[in-house]
Design a protein around this motif. Structure first.
Motif, PDB file in Angstrom:
ATOM      1  N   ILE A 232      63.227  32.927   1.927  1.00 44.33           N
ATOM      2  CA  ILE A 232      63.872  34.069   1.266  1.00 44.33           C
ATOM      3  C   ILE A 232      63.166  34.300  -0.062  1.00 44.33           C
ATOM      4  N   TYR A 233      62.773  35.563  -0.324  1.00 40.58           N
ATOM      5  CA  TYR A 233      61.977  35.906  -1.513  1.00 40.58           C
ATOM      6  C   TYR A 233      62.819  36.689  -2.518  1.00 40.58           C
ATOM      7  N   ASN A 234      62.470  36.547  -3.813  1.00 42.62           N
ATOM      8  CA  ASN A 234      63.065  37.411  -4.836  1.00 42.62           C
ATOM      9  C   ASN A 234      62.189  38.632  -5.029  1.00 42.62           C
ATOM     10  N   GLU A 235      62.506  39.466  -6.002  1.00 46.38           N
ATOM     11  CA  GLU A 235      61.771  40.718  -6.214  1.00 46.38           C
ATOM     12  C   GLU A 235      60.360  40.474  -6.699  1.00 46.38           C
ATOM     13  N   GLN A 236      60.073  39.290  -7.214  1.00 46.57           N
ATOM     14  CA  GLN A 236      58.716  38.960  -7.653  1.00 46.57           C
ATOM     15  C   GLN A 236      57.911  38.332  -6.513  1.00 46.57           C
ATOM     16  N   ASN A 237      58.453  38.414  -5.284  1.00 41.39           N
ATOM     17  CA  ASN A 237      57.783  37.880  -4.094  1.00 41.39           C
ATOM     18  C   ASN A 237      57.592  36.369  -4.186  1.00 41.39           C
ATOM     19  N   GLU A 238      58.589  35.691  -4.811  1.00 37.55           N
ATOM     20  CA  GLU A 238      58.578  34.239  -4.926  1.00 37.55           C
ATOM     21  C   GLU A 238      59.671  33.671  -4.024  1.00 37.55           C
ATOM     22  N   ILE A 239      59.357  32.561  -3.339  1.00 38.90           N
ATOM     23  CA  ILE A 239      60.364  31.934  -2.482  1.00 38.90           C
ATOM     24  C   ILE A 239      61.442  31.296  -3.348  1.00 38.90           C
ATOM     25  N   ILE A 240      62.719  31.602  -3.041  1.00 40.60           N
ATOM     26  CA  ILE A 240      63.832  31.011  -3.806  1.00 40.60           C
ATOM     27  C   ILE A 240      64.702  30.113  -2.930  1.00 40.60           C
ATOM     28  N   LYS A 241      64.722  30.381  -1.612  1.00 39.30           N
ATOM     29  CA  LYS A 241      65.531  29.579  -0.702  1.00 39.30           C
ATOM     30  C   LYS A 241      64.892  29.590   0.685  1.00 39.30           C
ATOM     31  N   PHE A 242      65.438  28.730   1.566  1.00 40.69           N
ATOM     32  CA  PHE A 242      65.095  28.740   2.983  1.00 40.69           C
ATOM     33  C   PHE A 242      66.397  28.818   3.779  1.00 40.69           C
ATOM     34  N   VAL A 243      66.376  29.570   4.870  1.00 45.56           N
ATOM     35  CA  VAL A 243      67.521  29.632   5.778  1.00 45.56           C
ATOM     36  C   VAL A 243      67.081  29.049   7.110  1.00 45.56           C
ATOM     37  N   ALA A 244      67.841  28.041   7.591  1.00 42.28           N
ATOM     38  CA  ALA A 244      67.560  27.409   8.882  1.00 42.28           C
ATOM     39  C   ALA A 244      68.654  27.802   9.868  1.00 42.28           C
ATOM     40  N   ILE A 245      68.261  28.443  10.961  1.00 41.77           N
ATOM     41  CA  ILE A 245      69.199  28.787  12.034  1.00 41.77           C
ATOM     42  C   ILE A 245      68.877  27.893  13.219  1.00 41.77           C
ATOM     43  N   GLU A 246      69.883  27.145  13.669  1.00 43.97           N
ATOM     44  CA  GLU A 246      69.649  26.115  14.675  1.00 43.97           C
ATOM     45  C   GLU A 246      70.483  26.359  15.927  1.00 43.97           C
ATOM     46  N   SER A 247      69.867  26.061  17.075  1.00 46.49           N
ATOM     47  CA  SER A 247      70.539  26.204  18.362  1.00 46.49           C
ATOM     48  C   SER A 247      70.397  24.907  19.154  1.00 46.49           C
ATOM     49  N   ASP A 248      71.433  24.591  19.931  1.00 48.21           N
ATOM     50  CA  ASP A 248      71.378  23.444  20.838  1.00 48.21           C
ATOM     51  C   ASP A 248      70.615  23.878  22.091  1.00 48.21           C
ATOM     52  N   VAL A 249      69.401  23.348  22.265  1.00 43.79           N
ATOM     53  CA  VAL A 249      68.549  23.744  23.396  1.00 43.79           C
ATOM     54  C   VAL A 249      68.320  22.562  24.334  1.00 43.79           C
ATOM     55  N   SER A 250      69.287  21.682  24.405  1.00 46.42           N
ATOM     56  CA  SER A 250      69.121  20.483  25.243  1.00 46.42           C
ATOM     57  C   SER A 250      68.854  20.847  26.696  1.00 46.42           C
ATOM     58  N   ALA A 251      69.626  21.818  27.256  1.00 46.33           N
ATOM     59  CA  ALA A 251      69.443  22.204  28.651  1.00 46.33           C
ATOM     60  C   ALA A 251      68.055  22.806  28.867  1.00 46.33           C
ATOM     61  N   LEU A 252      67.630  23.661  27.950  1.00 49.73           N
ATOM     62  CA  LEU A 252      66.307  24.260  28.069  1.00 49.73           C
ATOM     63  C   LEU A 252      65.213  23.208  27.930  1.00 49.73           C
ATOM     64  N   LYS A 253      65.450  22.225  27.094  1.00 50.39           N
ATOM     65  CA  LYS A 253      64.446  21.196  26.868  1.00 50.39           C
ATOM     66  C   LYS A 253      64.185  20.396  28.136  1.00 50.39           C
ATOM     67  N   GLU A 254      65.228  20.164  28.902  1.00 55.74           N
ATOM     68  CA  GLU A 254      65.045  19.437  30.156  1.00 55.74           C
ATOM     69  C   GLU A 254      64.126  20.205  31.101  1.00 55.74           C
ATOM     70  N   VAL A 255      64.317  21.532  31.161  1.00 57.20           N
ATOM     71  CA  VAL A 255      63.454  22.353  32.008  1.00 57.20           C
ATOM     72  C   VAL A 255      62.030  22.346  31.467  1.00 57.20           C
ATOM     73  N   GLU A 256      61.889  22.443  30.162  1.00 59.75           N
ATOM     74  CA  GLU A 256      60.560  22.456  29.551  1.00 59.75           C
ATOM     75  C   GLU A 256      59.797  21.170  29.840  1.00 59.75           C
ATOM     76  N   GLU A 257      60.480  20.057  29.795  1.00 62.15           N
ATOM     77  CA  GLU A 257      59.818  18.778  30.032  1.00 62.15           C
ATOM     78  C   GLU A 257      59.252  18.712  31.452  1.00 62.15           C
ATOM     79  N   ARG A 258      59.963  19.339  32.409  1.00 61.82           N
ATOM     80  CA  ARG A 258      59.463  19.350  33.780  1.00 61.82           C
ATOM     81  C   ARG A 258      58.246  20.259  33.928  1.00 61.82           C
ATOM     82  N   LEU A 259      58.171  21.286  33.065  1.00 64.53           N
ATOM     83  CA  LEU A 259      57.053  22.234  33.162  1.00 64.53           C
ATOM     84  C   LEU A 259      55.881  21.888  32.235  1.00 64.53           C
ATOM     85  N   GLU A 260      56.088  20.876  31.414  1.00 61.94           N
ATOM     86  CA  GLU A 260      55.099  20.576  30.365  1.00 61.94           C
ATOM     87  C   GLU A 260      53.720  20.260  30.931  1.00 61.94           C
TER      88      GLU A 260
END
Length: 519
Positions: A232-260
């Motif tokens: 996240i940037y301020n008006e001077q184009n400087e980073i002031i924060k970070f936003v982390a959006i997280e999802s539980d992808v355990s089911a998808l991860k199992e499929v990915e491991e089989r396709l890896e």
């Protein structure tokens, strides 16, 4: 659609100059005089494209008005520029703190004005987009609080500031429990390298970074979490924060491991393409840098956009030629590599001198050096600028020769010739681009050099008419040049004492700089 420029605290002279320069360039131009305390109110009433202020505007009432302008979401994006002459009477650092985005120097140059106006408006649009994004983020935070996904706000220094309800459900920890148990190590590059790497990438300019981690919840359940980290940037184009959006992808991860295994070859190809693209971008940047080293920026931009650049006629350009005495003889007695090294020392110093006087280097031909003032951006001071540069070049030659004699070496001697006249400038051909100038004025400048003397600056009668009030010159009479033509010639001895700041008469004093600023 009209184009409005508000001018604060003008004595009438600036508005008149701006009108004469821009009326044919900007459709619907309207220049409106205002007082310093009216900047904010008039801006909200008239919604101008540009606001121009002066150093005298920067008193309490003017500063407060500009700050109010920048704090209002309806007017904060209007660019404010300050008009100043060459005298350093303003604090550069402070004016940008007030919200002023650029400085325009007097005397005005039409092309430079248009470029600076365009740059200010582009910068304003960019800042406005950032402002809108901040507002959107505020609205999204309300939604994020109740999202099923985990949402985390992290400070620039790596402190967890806020989590939503989804975070507590996903991890099985409350905000305070998680901070107490994990915050000390969670930002450690050894303990959590993926988060550390994502933060570094964001700081390097990535818009967002996605990564996955395996985690064990408070209930002892292993889960795979996919995190999208966004700066996240301020008006001077400087980073002031970070936003982390997280999802539980355990089911998808199992499929990915089989396709890896099947995706390994595709991953390798993707990485190769990314490296190739990065290499292409690096090569493009190198090409752009090289182009700007051999061509003026205006011409380089035309070539990149259109593949060609139009030639342009200039009414008043001052051309300077230099040539070393007995260079052919020197080439016969000095080893080739030593000769080139020494020549490079001279030419680099010449480059340094002309750069400070609005002069464009045209080319070198063997031991000859050619440059010109008054292009590609036109100005009326170029005869003076080029003459001063010529004096400084000869001063350097004398000083460097003394240094050489101190080590029992001979310094080289140089002729300098200058002429002012009309030329055509541009780039021709499709290979090995080179910016060049043509016209009788170029030939006459060469004759000035050929007819000059070592250690002297020889100018034509045309150049003399432009500089005679400010320089001490010696008339040489009419001297015959090529094709049996007689030309008036003058030696320039120095700046007149009343305009000089040094004994050699090469450095303009403050009084002369004020005069030069009017050109």
């Amino acid at each position: 659609m009209g184009y409005k420029i508000l001018v604060s605290d003008d004595n009438g002279e600036t508005i008149s100059q701006l009108h004469d320069l821009l009326i044919d360039e900007i459709d619907g131009l309207e220049i409106i005089p205002i007082k310093k305390e009216e900047i904010y109110t008039k801006a909200t009433e008239l919604n101008p494209n540009i606001i121009l202020v002066f150093p005298k505007t920067l008193v309490r009432s003017g500063i407060e008005s500009i700050i109010s302008l920048k704090q209002n979401k309806l007017t904060h994006s209007i660019p404010v520029l300050i008009v100043a002459d060459y005298s350093p009477v303003i604090n550069i650092d402070r004016i940008f703190e007030y919200g002023i985005v650029d400085i325009i120097r007097k005397p005005f140059c039409k092309d430079e004005l248009l470029l600076r106006f365009d740059a200010a408006l582009n910068r304003s649009e960019f800042q406005h987009e950032i402002y809108i994004e901040h507002e959107l983020l505020r609205e999204l935070s309300i939604v994020a609080k109740r999202s099923a996904n985990s949402v985390i706000v992290i400070s620039f220094d790596g402190v967890i500031e806020w989590v939503n309800e989804g975070f507590e459900k996903m991890y099985g920890y409350t905000y305070s429990e998680f901070k107490e148990k994990f915050e000390e190590n969670i930002f450690n590059p050894q303990s959590n390298p993926k988060l550390f790497e994502a933060i570094q990438k964001c700081k390097e300019g990535y818009e967002s970074v996605v990564y996955e981690n395996k985690w064990t919840t408070n209930y002892g359940t292993p889960i795979w979490i996919q995190t999208t980290l966004t700066p996240i940037y301020n008006e001077q184009n400087e980073i002031i924060k970070f936003v982390a959006i997280e999802s539980d992808v355990s089911a998808l991860k199992e499929v990915e491991e089989r396709l890896e295994a099947k995706n390994e070859s595709l991953l390798t190809l993707t990485e190769s393409l990314e490296k190739a693209n990065q290499l292409l971008e690096e090569q493009r940047l190198k090409s752009d840098e090289l182009l700007l080293n051999i061509l003026p920026a205006e011409i380089a931009n035309q070539l990149k956009k259109k593949g060609s650049a139009k030639s342009k006629q200039y009414k008043m350009v001052s051309i300077l030629f230099t040539d070393f005495k007995n260079f052919s003889k020197l080439a016969g007695v000095i080893p080739s590599q030593d000769l080139i090294t020494e020549l490079n020392i001279y030419f680099q110093k010449f480059d340094e001198i002309i750069e400070g006087h609005y002069i464009e280097k045209i080319k070198t031909i063997g031991d000859a050096y050619m440059c010109a003032g008054g292009l590609p951006l036109t100005n009326r001071s170029n005869p003076i600028d080029v003459t001063i540069a010529g004096l400084k070049i000869q001063k350097f030659m004398k000083e460097y020769a003394e240094t050489k004699r101190g080590s029992n070496q001979e310094g080289w001697e140089l002729r300098v010739g200058i002429h002012t006249g009309e030329v055509i400038a541009g780039v021709i051909g499709r290979k090995k681009f080179a910016y060049d100038i043509w016209g009788d004025a170029v030939n006459k400048a060469a004759r000035m050099e050929q007819s000059g003397e070592e250690g002297k600056v020889n100018i034509s009668g045309d150049t003399y008419e432009y500089i005679k009030d400010y320089f001490d010159c010696t008339y040489r009479g009419k001297i015959e040049v090529k094709n049996n033509v007689d030309l008036d010639m003058y030696f320039v001895n120095r700046l007149k004492a009343e305009f000089s700041d040094d004994e050699a008469g090469t450095e303009p004093n403050a009084e002369f700089l004020k005069i030069l600023a009017k050109y």
